[in-house]
Design a protein around this motif. Structure first.
Motif, PDB file in Angstrom:
ATOM      1  N   SER A 719       0.819  -1.117  -0.036  1.00  0.00           N
ATOM      2  CA  SER A 719       0.083   0.044  -0.155  1.00  0.00           C
ATOM      3  C   SER A 719       0.825   1.319  -0.008  1.00  0.00           C
ATOM      4  O   SER A 719       1.986   1.330   0.445  1.00  0.00           O
ATOM      5  CB  SER A 719      -1.098  -0.029   1.093  1.00  0.00           C
ATOM      6  N   VAL A 720       0.306   2.279  -0.481  1.00  0.00           N
ATOM      7  CA  VAL A 720       1.069   3.553  -0.619  1.00  0.00           C
ATOM      8  C   VAL A 720       1.374   4.279   0.931  1.00  0.00           C
ATOM      9  O   VAL A 720       2.461   4.678   1.243  1.00  0.00           O
ATOM     10  CB  VAL A 720       0.148   4.596  -1.249  1.00  0.00           C
ATOM     11  N   ALA A 721       0.455   4.054   1.717  1.00  0.00           N
ATOM     12  CA  ALA A 721       0.744   4.338   3.031  1.00  0.00           C
ATOM     13  C   ALA A 721       1.838   3.782   3.945  1.00  0.00           C
ATOM     14  O   ALA A 721       2.780   4.382   4.487  1.00  0.00           O
ATOM     15  CB  ALA A 721      -0.379   4.198   4.080  1.00  0.00           C
ATOM     16  N   ILE A 722       2.149   2.520   3.546  1.00  0.00           N
ATOM     17  CA  ILE A 722       3.282   1.753   4.123  1.00  0.00           C
ATOM     18  C   ILE A 722       4.319   2.195   3.586  1.00  0.00           C
ATOM     19  O   ILE A 722       5.377   2.232   4.183  1.00  0.00           O
ATOM     20  CB  ILE A 722       3.023   0.132   4.172  1.00  0.00           C
ATOM     21  N   LYS A 723       4.402   2.299   2.285  1.00  0.00           N
ATOM     22  CA  LYS A 723       5.518   2.696   1.402  1.00  0.00           C
ATOM     23  C   LYS A 723       6.206   4.032   1.941  1.00  0.00           C
ATOM     24  O   LYS A 723       7.278   4.272   2.201  1.00  0.00           O
ATOM     25  CB  LYS A 723       5.499   2.656   0.008  1.00  0.00           C
ATOM     26  N   GLU A 724       5.183   4.886   2.219  1.00  0.00           N
ATOM     27  CA  GLU A 724       5.589   6.258   2.722  1.00  0.00           C
ATOM     28  C   GLU A 724       6.228   6.350   3.927  1.00  0.00           C
ATOM     29  O   GLU A 724       7.214   7.022   4.440  1.00  0.00           O
ATOM     30  CB  GLU A 724       4.233   7.072   2.600  1.00  0.00           C
ATOM     31  N   LEU A 725       5.528   5.483   4.933  1.00  0.00           N
ATOM     32  CA  LEU A 725       6.071   5.373   6.151  1.00  0.00           C
ATOM     33  C   LEU A 725       7.568   4.749   6.179  1.00  0.00           C
ATOM     34  O   LEU A 725       8.545   5.133   7.186  1.00  0.00           O
ATOM     35  CB  LEU A 725       5.346   4.548   7.264  1.00  0.00           C
ATOM     36  N   THR A 736       1.315  13.139  12.015  1.00  0.00           N
ATOM     37  CA  THR A 736       0.943  11.716  12.051  1.00  0.00           C
ATOM     38  C   THR A 736      -0.621  11.884  11.880  1.00  0.00           C
ATOM     39  O   THR A 736      -1.107  10.756  11.567  1.00  0.00           O
ATOM     40  CB  THR A 736       1.129  11.193  13.573  1.00  0.00           C
ATOM     41  N   SER A 737      -1.222  12.827  12.245  1.00  0.00           N
ATOM     42  CA  SER A 737      -2.880  12.875  12.250  1.00  0.00           C
ATOM     43  C   SER A 737      -3.054  12.964  10.686  1.00  0.00           C
ATOM     44  O   SER A 737      -4.008  12.566  10.142  1.00  0.00           O
ATOM     45  CB  SER A 737      -3.214  14.290  12.783  1.00  0.00           C
ATOM     46  N   PHE A 738      -2.326  13.504   9.704  1.00  0.00           N
ATOM     47  CA  PHE A 738      -2.554  13.560   8.565  1.00  0.00           C
ATOM     48  C   PHE A 738      -2.413  11.974   7.974  1.00  0.00           C
ATOM     49  O   PHE A 738      -3.298  11.624   6.909  1.00  0.00           O
ATOM     50  CB  PHE A 738      -1.674  14.413   7.696  1.00  0.00           C
ATOM     51  N   LEU A 739      -1.524  11.130   8.281  1.00  0.00           N
ATOM     52  CA  LEU A 739      -1.391   9.900   7.783  1.00  0.00           C
ATOM     53  C   LEU A 739      -2.029   8.969   8.575  1.00  0.00           C
ATOM     54  O   LEU A 739      -2.166   7.708   7.878  1.00  0.00           O
ATOM     55  CB  LEU A 739       0.294   9.426   7.851  1.00  0.00           C
ATOM     56  N   VAL A 744      -4.730   3.619   8.686  1.00  0.00           N
ATOM     57  CA  VAL A 744      -5.545   2.551   9.103  1.00  0.00           C
ATOM     58  C   VAL A 744      -6.423   2.196   8.110  1.00  0.00           C
ATOM     59  O   VAL A 744      -6.891   1.162   7.950  1.00  0.00           O
ATOM     60  CB  VAL A 744      -6.549   3.460  10.114  1.00  0.00           C
ATOM     61  N   GLN A 745      -7.004   2.840   7.157  1.00  0.00           N
ATOM     62  CA  GLN A 745      -7.797   2.344   5.896  1.00  0.00           C
ATOM     63  C   GLN A 745      -6.919   1.295   4.949  1.00  0.00           C
ATOM     64  O   GLN A 745      -7.652   0.349   4.415  1.00  0.00           O
ATOM     65  CB  GLN A 745      -8.284   3.453   5.056  1.00  0.00           C
ATOM     66  N   SER A 746      -5.656   1.393   4.864  1.00  0.00           N
ATOM     67  CA  SER A 746      -4.850   0.620   4.097  1.00  0.00           C
ATOM     68  C   SER A 746      -4.729  -0.784   5.030  1.00  0.00           C
ATOM     69  O   SER A 746      -4.669  -1.749   4.342  1.00  0.00           O
ATOM     70  CB  SER A 746      -3.455   0.896   3.915  1.00  0.00           C
ATOM     71  N   LEU A 747      -5.001  -0.893   6.043  1.00  0.00           N
ATOM     72  CA  LEU A 747      -4.986  -1.896   6.743  1.00  0.00           C
ATOM     73  C   LEU A 747      -6.138  -2.920   6.892  1.00  0.00           C
ATOM     74  O   LEU A 747      -6.347  -4.183   7.344  1.00  0.00           O
ATOM     75  CB  LEU A 747      -4.441  -1.899   8.409  1.00  0.00           C
ATOM     76  N   LEU A 748      -7.239  -2.136   6.714  1.00  0.00           N
ATOM     77  CA  LEU A 748      -8.781  -2.676   6.244  1.00  0.00           C
ATOM     78  C   LEU A 748      -8.742  -3.530   5.143  1.00  0.00           C
ATOM     79  O   LEU A 748      -8.326  -3.225   4.164  1.00  0.00           O
ATOM     80  CB  LEU A 748      -9.796  -1.792   6.354  1.00  0.00           C
ATOM     81  N   ILE A 749      -9.258  -4.655   5.323  1.00  0.00           N
ATOM     82  CA  ILE A 749      -9.510  -5.680   4.085  1.00  0.00           C
ATOM     83  C   ILE A 749     -11.029  -5.627   3.989  1.00  0.00           C
ATOM     84  O   ILE A 749     -11.875  -5.858   4.496  1.00  0.00           O
ATOM     85  CB  ILE A 749      -9.268  -7.140   4.700  1.00  0.00           C
ATOM     86  N   SER A 750     -11.284  -5.247   2.442  1.00  0.00           N
ATOM     87  CA  SER A 750     -12.423  -5.153   1.819  1.00  0.00           C
ATOM     88  C   SER A 750     -13.146  -6.440   1.555  1.00  0.00           C
ATOM     89  O   SER A 750     -12.594  -7.254   1.065  1.00  0.00           O
ATOM     90  CB  SER A 750     -12.307  -4.264   0.613  1.00  0.00           C
ATOM     91  N   VAL A 751     -14.469  -6.603   1.767  1.00  0.00           N
ATOM     92  CA  VAL A 751     -15.167  -7.634   1.655  1.00  0.00           C
ATOM     93  C   VAL A 751     -15.931  -7.714   0.313  1.00  0.00           C
ATOM     94  O   VAL A 751     -16.884  -6.908   0.138  1.00  0.00           O
ATOM     95  CB  VAL A 751     -16.415  -7.879   2.700  1.00  0.00           C
ATOM     96  N   THR A 752     -15.214  -8.227  -0.638  1.00  0.00           N
ATOM     97  CA  THR A 752     -15.875  -8.303  -2.152  1.00  0.00           C
ATOM     98  C   THR A 752     -17.074  -9.358  -2.232  1.00  0.00           C
ATOM     99  O   THR A 752     -17.298 -10.068  -1.143  1.00  0.00           O
ATOM    100  CB  THR A 752     -14.794  -8.485  -2.963  1.00  0.00           C
TER     101      THR A 752
END
Length: 827
Positions: A719-725, A736-739, A744-752
């Protein structure tokens, strides 16, 4: 003859880390110091080198933290550039081209965007005249910027950084020619020079400004410290004198709050003076060597002292030593360069009375072995024991050392010591001490390196005209004794060496070479050539073991064939050093001519050299060694085959440790370095090593995990967030508040829908299995009537006609608990 087009001579390490005053970062986590042509970044807690900031093309002469950004640092060099670094990531940010050699660098918090440097006077090309110049650093987005806006501040200053200090807008310095004059300048439009002070007959050695008060501290050659006050008034200044040091004060430094003054000198003692209470002082003694620089962290938590033995000591608030960073000890190399067969470390004499074990791969001193085992007294003119000779046996189990002391009105004192390696302590333990092994100075010493030898033997030669063979006897406890004393016509022996199989011993007596049999101590033959004392002797190795080579004072390199006892060949060359590679047939000869040293690599059996390199360095090379490689260099190039098994290191006359590497090896190192900066942008830290190992394991197990990844959705590792960190330096990340939300959303697994359908399918299969099991139990317990079976078959057929959604709803209703309904009916 093969030229050196594919092989480079590079600086391998061993540079001075005490050349300039180091700096400690604001958080006291890192220590930065100039080291040759680079800046080393050390961890103050682990003593490990985190980064090598490389980019300068000449000697680095100063390191300075940027006042407006505590995560960046300036470095200046004699190459005429000032470079700005991000030391946490080891990244070069900007290069300012000054155009003149720079000898020191300073900054004032009151002058943002301006640095002060010491350069040669622009109007005079003589190197002994210097000036202090203010440089305005232009704001530019380019990485390479020319800083041409220079303004002279002071003229006729010293190039020694300890002679100038800047504090609270005051610049103080003592002149480089008039060492008894202290000048104070206010860094404004008006400059107020001060004249000769009282007590000016004492030579100044260092100066420091108080961070808050109008006070300047000066150190003097007679060991006194003077505190100058009211220096803004020419006739009303006052000073007080502090005296503890018995010799020159080398460094002074105020603590950040100005409550204490630190001083150091040749006594190896850090003295802490209480400001305004100078009678109260604290001491931290026995720091090992003379103090050359003192540094204090911005928060005052750590002190740092540089020492004359190329060492940096990190101290916790003048209470205790917390870490020691030791470099290669520079000085007069009395022993040869050796390689410890066990640790593969380079060994030579280091600080007085010690042998230093230096790692060539890590460019770090491993440990010191105390040979003399006496406290060294820092007093000029006092003669003390020094280590002058050392040798290892083939297995590394034994170490022989020679220490000597020459008093002015007394005879020479000699001690020969034999050290045994202790497996439990993993160090050498003294086994035998032989006092006065010879009547005069020992000229050479060597072990018999035969692998199948039944006994361990050591041979030493001396100016007393004898050579002695010392043999190890092991009845109950290993001990050494003299087995044979040899001489030849009263001549003085100079050097000795054993053949590879230990069957022959060659000892040179001036211009005569004698060959002995160690088994019977019979003189087998003598070899002599045109006049000239023998300086070096070497036996050939492997297929060239029948040859014996020697160099003479009459500039001849001779090769004898021991099978025919005749001269095989000779050539005229001024060989300053001759040594054999213990892992091949190759031999290296350093030849000095026209003020430079040339290298020739050859085999004794071939008249044509395998490799030659003109002008490897200036001056003579008198110390060199072949060190084994950890991994064999797989090279098919003819010019670099001699580097496949071992690597040649040598010391220049300026104590620089140099080596030879191939162009392919250099390109591979440069490529890996560029890949680290461009691709990963991650600093070489323990976390990086852990992350890199994790990525490598993922790559190796990619085929195994491909099946599992097809069955389940992988975690969002890309994910982009983890690469940025992970890939962005912390000080340039958004808040930190911006990221947080994006992370957190990048860690959520979407249910298809497919995921939901597969989940429902699994539930359906489980429910059907439960129904089949229940029906089987019912059929086994009771026999149903045929009508019930037909009715059940009709019901099953009707159920098959239902849709999947209706069937799921029907099963859900069946599973409901209806016991509450019966209770309601009974009531």
């Amino acid at each position: 003859m093969v030229e050196h087009g594919d092989i480079r001579v590079v600086h391998r390490g061993g540079s001075k880390i005490n050349f300039r005053e180091p700096v400690i970062t604001n958080d006291s986590s890192f220590l930065l110091c100039a080291s040759g042509e680079c800046v080393k970044v050390f961890s103050t807690s682990t003593e490990e080198c985190i980064h090598d900031l490389r980019g300068h093309t000449d000697l680095v002469t100063g390191v300075l933290l940027k006042p407006s950004n505590h995560l960046q640092v300036y470095s200046c060099s004699a190459d005429g550039t000032v470079r700005l670094w991000d030391f946490t990531d080891g990244i070069l940010i900007k290069t300012y081209v000054i155009g003149y050699p720079i000898y020191s660098i300073y900054a004032s918090p009151d002058h943002e965007g301006i640095i002060f440097i010491v350069t040669p006077m622009l109007s005079d090309k003589r190197s002994e005249l210097f000036q202090l110049v203010a440089v305005h650093l232009p704001q530019s987005g380019d990485q390479l910027v020319e800083a041409r806006e220079l303004s002279a501040v002071l003229s006729d200053v010293s190039s020694n950084p300890a002679a100038i200090t800047i504090g609270r807008g005051v610049c103080s310095h003592h002149c480089c020619h008039q060492h008894t004059i202290l000048n104070c300048y206010i860094l404004k439009s008006e400059i107020l020079p001060q004249g000769n002070k009282k007590g000016g007959r004492n030579t100044f050695t260092c100066v420091a400004c108080h961070p808050k008060d109008d006070c300047i501290a000066t150190g003097h050659e007679d060991g006194k410290i003077r505190l100058w006050r009211n220096f803004n008034h020419k006739k009303e200044y006052t000073y007080t004198t502090l005296h503890w040091h018995h010799s020159a004060v080398s460094s002074l430094r105020f603590t950040p709050e100005g409550t204490n003054l630190l001083s150091g000198g040749v006594e190896s003692v850090l003295v802490q003076w209480r400001y305004n209470q100078e009678s109260q002082r604290d001491f931290l003694p026995r720091l090992g060597a003379a103090i050359t620089h003192i540094t204090i962290s911005p928060d005052g938590a750590l002190f740092c002292t540089s020492h004359s033995d190329n060492k940096i000591t990190i101290i916790q608030s003048c209470v205790k030593v917390s870490a020691v960073i030791q470099g290669l000890v520079k000085g007069d190399v009395r022993t040869d360069l050796m390689v410890d067969p066990r640790s593969k470390a380079m060994v030579l004499n280091g600080k007085p009375g010690h042998l230093q074990f230096y790692s060539l791969q890590r460019d770090k001193l491993l440990y010191n072995l105390d040979i003399v085992q006496q406290e060294y007294i820092h007093e000029s003119g006092l003669q003390q024991f020094e280590v002058v000779k050392a040798a290892f046996d083939a297995s590394g189990n034994w170490l022989a050392t020679v220490e000597e002391r020459k008093q002015k009105a007394a005879e020479l004192e000699l001690n020969l010591k034999l050290w045994e390696f202790d497996e439990q302590t993993q160090s050498f333990v003294l086994n035998t001490t032989i006092s006065a092994p010879h009547e005069a100075q020992i000229t050479a010493m060597c072990f018999c390196h035969a692998a199948d030898s039944q006994t361990t033997m050591l041979v030493s030669t001396s100016k007393d005209g004898h050579f002695k063979a010392w043999q190890l006897a092991t009845p109950a406890r290993p001990s050494w004794s003299c087995d044979f004393v040899g001489a030849y016509h009263g001549l003085v022996p100079k050097c000795c060496c054993f053949s590879a199989d230990g069957s022959l011993l060659a000892v040179s007596f001036q211009e005569v070479v004698t060959v002995w049999s160690p088994s019977s101590w019979e003189l087998l033959t003598t070899l002599s050539q045109p006049p000239g004392a023998i300086r070096d002797l070497c036996f050939g190795r492997l297929s060239c073991s029948k040859y014996l080579l020697g160099t003479t004072a009459s500039n001849l390199l001779c090769c004898w064939n021991l099978l025919t006892c005749s001269l095989e060949w000779s050539t005229s060359m001024d060989t300053s050093l001759l040594l054999a590679d213990p892992f091949s047939e190759n031999m290296a000869a350093f030849c000095c001519q026209a003020g430079c040293t040339d290298l020739f690599v050859f085999k004794p059996s071939e008249p044509r050299p395998l490799f030659s390199h003109k002008a490897v360095c200036s001056g003579k090379v008198t110390r060199a060694v072949f060190a084994p490689r950890e991994d064999m260099l797989e090279s098919c190039e003819e010019s670099s085959q001699w580097l496949n098994c071992s690597q040649l290191y040598f010391l220049t006359q300026y104590m620089d440790l140099m080596t030879f590497i191939t162009k392919a090896e250099e390109d591979r190192l440069m490529a890996s370095s560029k890949q680290l900066v461009i691709d990963d942008s991650v600093a070489m830290t323990p976390f990086y090593l852990l992350l890199g190992k994790h990525r490598q394991q993922q790559q190796e197990n990619q085929d195994t995990l491909s099946t599992l990844s097809a069955e389940r959705t992988p975690l969002p590792q890309g994910s982009v967030a983890i690469k940025e960190l992970l890939q962005t330096p912390a000080h340039v990340l958004p808040s930190t508040s911006f990221l947080c939300s994006m992370f957190v959303q990048s860690l959520l697994i979407s249910v298809t829908d497919s995921r939901e359908e597969s989940k429902h399918a699994e539930e359906e299969m489980e429910s059907e299995k439960e129904e089949e099991d229940s029906e089987g139990e019912m059929e086994s317990s009771t026999s149903r009537p045929r009508e019930a079976s037909l009715a059940g078959h009709a019901t099953e057929t009707a159920a098959l006609a239902l849709t999947k959604a209706q069937a799921r709803e029907l099963r859900r209703v069946k599973k409901l608990d209806h016991s509450w309904l019966s209770g309601l009916l009974d009531s």
